[in-house]
Scaffold this active site. Structure first.
Site, PDB file in Angstrom:
ATOM      1  N   GLY C  40      19.044 -42.907 104.491  1.00  0.00           N
ATOM      2  CA  GLY C  40      19.836 -41.966 103.710  1.00  0.00           C
ATOM      3  C   GLY C  40      21.273 -42.000 104.196  1.00  0.00           C
ATOM      4  O   GLY C  40      21.525 -41.922 105.404  1.00  0.00           O
ATOM      5  N   GLY C  42      23.996 -40.099 102.733  1.00  0.00           N
ATOM      6  CA  GLY C  42      24.847 -39.055 102.173  1.00  0.00           C
ATOM      7  C   GLY C  42      25.706 -38.481 103.289  1.00  0.00           C
ATOM      8  O   GLY C  42      26.004 -39.175 104.273  1.00  0.00           O
ATOM      9  N   LEU C  43      26.091 -37.229 103.151  1.00  0.00           N
ATOM     10  CA  LEU C  43      26.964 -36.646 104.177  1.00  0.00           C
ATOM     11  C   LEU C  43      26.359 -36.748 105.555  1.00  0.00           C
ATOM     12  O   LEU C  43      27.000 -37.202 106.498  1.00  0.00           O
ATOM     13  CB  LEU C  43      27.218 -35.174 103.853  1.00  0.00           C
ATOM     14  CG  LEU C  43      28.343 -34.871 102.884  1.00  0.00           C
ATOM     15  CD1 LEU C  43      28.522 -33.372 102.766  1.00  0.00           C
ATOM     16  CD2 LEU C  43      29.632 -35.513 103.351  1.00  0.00           C
ATOM     17  N   ARG C 337      23.489 -16.046  96.346  1.00  0.00           N
ATOM     18  CA  ARG C 337      22.902 -16.753  95.212  1.00  0.00           C
ATOM     19  C   ARG C 337      21.555 -16.192  94.784  1.00  0.00           C
ATOM     20  O   ARG C 337      21.295 -16.019  93.598  1.00  0.00           O
ATOM     21  CB  ARG C 337      22.756 -18.230  95.566  1.00  0.00           C
ATOM     22  CG  ARG C 337      24.098 -18.874  95.700  1.00  0.00           C
ATOM     23  CD  ARG C 337      24.009 -20.287  96.186  1.00  0.00           C
ATOM     24  NE  ARG C 337      25.343 -20.882  96.097  1.00  0.00           N
ATOM     25  CZ  ARG C 337      25.649 -22.090  96.519  1.00  0.00           C
ATOM     26  NH1 ARG C 337      24.721 -22.843  97.055  1.00  0.00           N
ATOM     27  NH2 ARG C 337      26.866 -22.561  96.396  1.00  0.00           N
TER      28      ARG C 337
END
Lengths: 250, 230, 664
Positions: C40, C42-43, C337
């Protein structure tokens, strides 16, 4: 709405491809990719191999989706990726031709999927600032004029989709390369390495077999992030300064 | 020399050559036009013929003109290299071609350039070659009061040539191609040099457009003028 | 199995500093001999791979994408939190720590969260040094904005594309290490199994997606940074390719899946428009800074809007219910949220929804446009501006702040959000649950680490806005590169791991068998249709509101669906070629198993907390009712075909007092 699709089908890089026709029943609220999903679903139901195309985020930022729609990379709408193009911009009965990105540096893998790793290699050649983790000073130690940061951002907005190359009649990657050169070169942090960066990146771009810029402006017109042609001029300037102005004999 | 050849063969180096040679040729267009405007003097060709003789005999001009030929050659060769490399880089074409986002001129620089080159051959074969190497069988010799050395009467040749409608047509086609070539080439030369500025580029583009219409038009008046007036 | 968090001793604020200065190191000459696999990019993955490369390890990095730059981190819009206190509004490491703990409804590990808050400051420094073009004030210093659930301005941003800019920063750092030869990059390679040798993670089996060939890769340690599993719901704001496969394969090799039922439903997404819909699009939470959420007070008005007879702007001010401002006066539209999402669901359940499906509420910018317009007119020296002028100026300010989001909204819906209030509805967005890790980010399988959204560690039962980017980069840049040394310092005598070991052969064979099995089913239903059905089940029974009865039913439905999948799915093509349908089939198969564990976890948790809301457990006012007495633990699940087992890690709160989360 009923549509006729002519889609480029090519089994792999070694085989020859051709356009094939399909009928699709779409709805105006669908995105272009959702319309292709409908086509693929029906192909799978007929036990046929679905059309391979690249897509991921479907919100216009990952740069995966890449198809030439009626001769235009990402279709007819300005500043829009394929995944954000909605069917309400087409009419019932339209014939839509869908082709892969075309450029020697983007060999076709299958159907509409092409290999864009050449763009990665351009970044690897110098599209970075050489700073290791932990070496940074406080983020506010260098003030950057608001407009200057905005200018860097405008260039940094590139999503690396390759539409510029696909649109360019010369298959040139100047806009892609320039966007990174200008983004980093505009930030004070990146100015330091600009000279070596621009030379390395242009050399790599040439090595990958991309064509040369003839300033047609096709790239700018079809860039989904509307990256400006002025970036190319800025890169030309930086390159000339680096090649002719620096003391380095390389 | 390696850095220099690396630079010149890089994509941006090649563009620089196109740009600089192009700009030089543009400047030549102005000089040449100014000279040619002497054709319009109502003096039976005296000023023009003396000017033509000067241009073919002055050593400095001779030296510069060698440069000019070299630059034309360089511009042509480099242009053809770019064209073939770019064609290879594109690979295959799209089934649906897109003409909406780019100008006709920008897409067809090589073709337009070839037209201009062909025109140049006709033009030079007709005038320059005869002026330079043609004997008295090609051009008459004339003398003028105050200018006792006999000079070749190129003026007469010009007038004679432009009575031929086919040649006039060829000139018009050639100049039209030149106009389009300039329309893209002028501003493109600045872009390649890295001169693109929010404040000044619109001005450059305006001048470029004006130049690419006015200069070929001024050239075009010559054959038309002679065709209808003589 | 006893789950040891390995949280170091000492006062909270000193734990990380002290631990970092005393942990075992690997000498530079030894680093060169040690291989690390990072799956992976990503970030979290890209930043970890880059930093490990800089430190001198031999790194192999893997992504199923064609380039690391495509990871879904790129789609994060709003921003990244950091306790810089540049705005002088009273922010501090402790406050960020406290907000995160409270926002997560007291279901995260104190020490991890405090460390996150500490390193948040380094992240901003690092990213600025990499050339990330953050938003700036006129004076040239960094700008901030606020996000839900907090009362300070600590969010750094780059227009509405913060994730993109941060990911490109990490991608560029990674690219540099690739060019230096410290990282070997494997694009278009998908991890399909974890190889465990003598109890330690020693490699992976990856499928080369171009050729379909299975390849073996060995290393001293394996790091998973493979993102979240929101796509189990089929419709989510996740990218189409986001999947749980790598993490799930680790679970099948003994790693534990912690708190899988904690999923975040983001309140501001563009509502579903039809059955063909393939994914949902998020509208950044930053919009709630200026947008006001409302539904009509009267049901008749809502119905008229649903039938298209009225529009939002036709409803007069006094007939609008700004329900968040009414119910939560202290935080108003900026409640966290989970609270905002649930409130929207309640409004729509009451029949006050404002789209044809009845599943949408308004997000209105009219008052912001007016407010900004007046202020802009004032600063431009225009006295007594008329309404049109105010609107024009106000729209300009709003466009500068949210222009790209407004454009995106209009592209998708065909409606101009400057003139008409946006329609939004909650959608699955992020998964707080993930692989169980200790303080070192190491799973219960020695040598296997998990970073970013793929682990469970920092967000508890609910994540605050702009904290995902923070956590991904914290793990990748500033935590794992240190903590992995705790494991690797004991491996300096371990020679290169050979891919010829029988464990590799076995893993490769079972993966190959699995692929062949899928191809050979040759049933009648597409992978996509199974995925859709799975998503509907999980959304229905394990979505915004859950009940014991529903969860039991949901679990059974998933088990039935799984059976049907393995007997009737149709996968075209072969396993030995580029075959996106086969890739999808593998992923959906794993989602089906995960979905079942999610149901079990939600069933096990007899309380409401954060993103997990059980209908049986609510206060008289309808707010979530936590049960700290019995459920202050991490539920870590061990996979079993018949009966997945739960292991518990007690959460110990020494520094904050557990309170009922109130935003009133």
């Amino acid at each position: 709405m009923k549509l006729t699709l002519k889609v480029w089908r090519q089994q792999n890089n070694a085989s020859k491809g051709a356009l094939e026709s399909y009928q699709v029943e779409a709805n105006e609220h669908m995105s272009f990719l959702e319309m292709l999903d409908v086509l693929n679903q029906s192909l799978v139901e007929e036990k046929k191999v679905p059309v391979a195309f690249e897509h991921d985020c479907r919100e216009g930022i990952c740069g995966s989706c890449n198809m030439v729609i009626n001769g235009r990379p990402h279709g007819p709408n300005q500043g829009t990726t394929t995944c954000q193009l909605h069917m309400r911009y087409f009419k019932d009965g339209d014939t839509i031709v869908v082709e892969p990105w075309r450029a020697k540096a983007f060999p076709v893998i299958k159907d509409l999927v092409v290999d864009r790793s050449s763009l990665d290699r351009i970044i690897q050649s110098g599209g970075y600032i050489s700073v290791n983790t932990g070496q940074a000073q406080d983020a506010n130690a260098i003030a950057i004029e608001k407009d200057r940061a905005a200018h860097a951002f405008d260039a940094a907005a590139c999503i690396g989709c390759g539409a510029c190359v696909a649109a360019c009649p010369n298959g040139s990657a100047m806009l892609f390369t320039a966007a990174k050169v200008v983004h980093l070169g505009t930030m004070p942090q990146g100015e330091v390495e600009e000279s070596t960066r621009v030379q390395a990146m242009v050399n790599q771009m040439d090595e990958e077999g991309f064509g040369m810029c003839s300033n047609t402006g096709a790239c700018e017109a079809d860039c989904p992030k509307e990256i400006s042609l002025t970036n190319i001029a800025e890169m030309n300037r930086a390159y000339l300064a680096a090649s002719l102005g620096s003391q380095k004999k390389s | 020399m390696s850095w220099f050849s690396n630079f010149l063969t890089s994509s941006i180096g090649r563009k620089l050559i196109m740009s600089l040679t192009g700009l030089f040729l543009i400047s030549f267009l102005i000089i040449h036009l100014i000279g040619n405007l002497q054709l319009f003097y109502d003096d039976g060709g005296q000023a023009f013929n003396i000017y033509a003789a000067f241009m073919t005999s002055n050593p400095l001009i001779k030296f510069v003109s060698i440069g000019l030929y070299f630059f034309i050659l360089l511009h042509t060769v480099q242009g053809l290299i770019l064209w073939s490399k770019n064609k290879a880089a594109k690979g295959s074409k799209y089934a649906v071609s897109n003409t909406k986002t780019t100008s006709f001129a920008s897409r067809n620089m090589a073709l337009l350039g070839t037209f201009v080159l062909a025109f140049l051959f006709i033009h030079m074969g007709d005038f320059w070659f005869k002026m330079k190497f043609g004997g008295s069988d090609a051009l008459n010799m004339v003398t003028y009061p105050g200018h006792e050395t006999a000079v070749k009467d190129l003026y007469e040749k010009v007038a004679y040539s432009f009575s031929n409608p086919l040649l006039v047509l060829a000139y018009l086609v050639g100049l039209l191609a030149l106009a389009f070539h300039l329309m893209h080439g002028f501003q493109s030369a600045f872009q390649s040099l890295g001169i693109n500025h929010k404040k000044y580029t619109p001005l450059i583009q305006m001048i470029g457009l004006a130049f690419s219409i006015i200069v070929p038009l001024a050239y075009a008046i010559i054959p038309i003028f002679f065709f209808f007036n003589r | 199995m006893k789950l040891e968090s390995k949280v170091p001793e000492g006062p909270l604020a000193d734990k990380w500093t002290k631990y970092r200065s005393t942990m075992n190191l690997v000498a530079p000459n030894n680093k060169r001999r040690i291989d690390v696999i990072v799956v992976g990019t990503g970030l979290a993955g890209a930043s970890a791979a880059a930093t490990l490369g800089e430190l001198g390890y031999n790194v192999k990095a893997f992504t199923f994408h064609d380039s690391p730059r495509r990871a879904h981190s790129i789609a994060a819009q709003g921003g990244i939190n950091a306790a810089k206190n540049y705005q002088n509004d009273g922010d501090s490491v402790y406050r960020l720590f406290y907000d995160t703990i409270k926002g997560g409804d007291y279901r995260s590990r104190e020490a991890n969260v405090h460390r996150l808050a500490e390193v948040s400051r380094n992240i901003i420094d690092q990213c600025a040094a990499q050339g990330v073009p953050f938003a700036r004030e006129y004076g040239g210093l960094l700008a901030n904005r606020s996000f839900g659930g907090v009362q300070v301005s600590r969010t750094f941003y780059a227009r509405g594309q913060t994730g993109q800019q941060l990911l490109l920063g990490a991608y560029q750092a990674l690219s540099r290490q690739i060019s230096l030869g410290n990282v070997e990059m494997y694009n278009r390679h998908e991890m399909l199994d974890l190889v465990v040798v003598d109890g330690k993670a020693r490699g992976i089996i990856a499928r080369n997606l171009l050729t379909g060939k299975l390849e073996r890769f060995a290393a001293h340690s394996v790091v998973l940074a493979t993102g979240g599993y929101g796509n189990v719901f089929y419709l989510s704001t996740n990218a189409m390719g986001c999947n749980v496969t790598a993490a799930w394969k680790a679970v099948k090799k003994g790693a534990l899946m912690a708190n899988p039922c904690y999923t975040q439903i983001h309140p501001t997404c563009i509502p579903v428009s039809g059955d063909y819909q393939s994914k949902l699009t998020l509208m950044s939470e930053s919009l709630r800074n200026d947008g006001r959420v409302w539904v009509p007070k009267k049901k008749e008005d809502a119905q008229a809007i649903q039938q298209g007879k009225k529009k939002g702007i036709d409803i007069p001010e006094q007939e609008r219910d700004y329900y968040l401002e009414r119910r939560y006066p202290a935080f108003g539209n900026l409640v966290p949220r989970d609270v905002a999402s649930r409130a929207a669901k309640i409004a729509c359940d009451e029949g006050k929804g404002v789209s044809p499906t009845g599943l949408a509420v308004f997000l209105d910018f009219a008052s912001a446009i007016e407010r900004y317009g007046k202020s802009a007119a004032h600063s431009a020296g225009i006295h007594n501006p008329d309404k049109a002028m105010i609107t024009k100026l106000g729209e300009e300010v709003v466009a500068e702040k949210y222009g790209n989001l407004f454009e995106m909204y209009e592209k998708i819906t065909g409606e101009n959000p400057y003139k008409h209030p946006m329609k939004i509805y909650p959608a699955v967005h992020y998964t707080m649950g993930g692989l169980w890790v200790d303080y070192n980010l190491e799973t219960n399988v020695p040598g296997l680490f998990a970073l970013g959204e793929a682990n469970f560690s920092d967000h508890g039962a609910n994540r605050l806005g702009a904290s995902a980017l923070m956590q991904g980069l914290a793990d990748g840049y500033f935590v794992l590169p240190y903590t992995i040394g705790q494991f690797l310092s004991n491996e300096i005598r371990t020679p290169k791991i050979s891919t010829d070991l029988p464990e590799f052969a076995a893993a490769e064979k079972s993966t190959q068998d699995n692929l062949t099995k899928l191809i050979d089913i040759k049933g009648n239903q597409s992978v996509e249709s199974f995925h859709r059905r799975l998503g509907k089940i999980v959304w229905e029974y394990c979505g915004m509101s859950r009940s014991a009865e529903g969860l039991k039913k949901g679990r059974q439905l998933i088990r039935d669906l799984r059976k049907e999948f393995w007997s009737d799915v149709f996968v075209p093509g072969t396993a030995n070629e580029f075959n996106p349908e086969l890739e999808k089939a593998m992923r959906v198969a794993d989602f089906m198993e995960l979905g079942e564990v999610m149901m079990l976890d939600a069933l096990d948790r007899e309380e409401s907390c954060g993103g997990h809301f059980r209908e049986e457990h609510k206060s008289p006012e309808g707010e979530a009712a936590r049960n700290d007495e019995d459920y202050t633990y991490v539920a870590a699940w061990e996979w079993d075909e018949q009966d997945p087992k739960v292991h518990k890690e007690e959460l110990i709160f020494e520094n904050v007092e557990l309170k009922t989360r109130s935003y009133k």
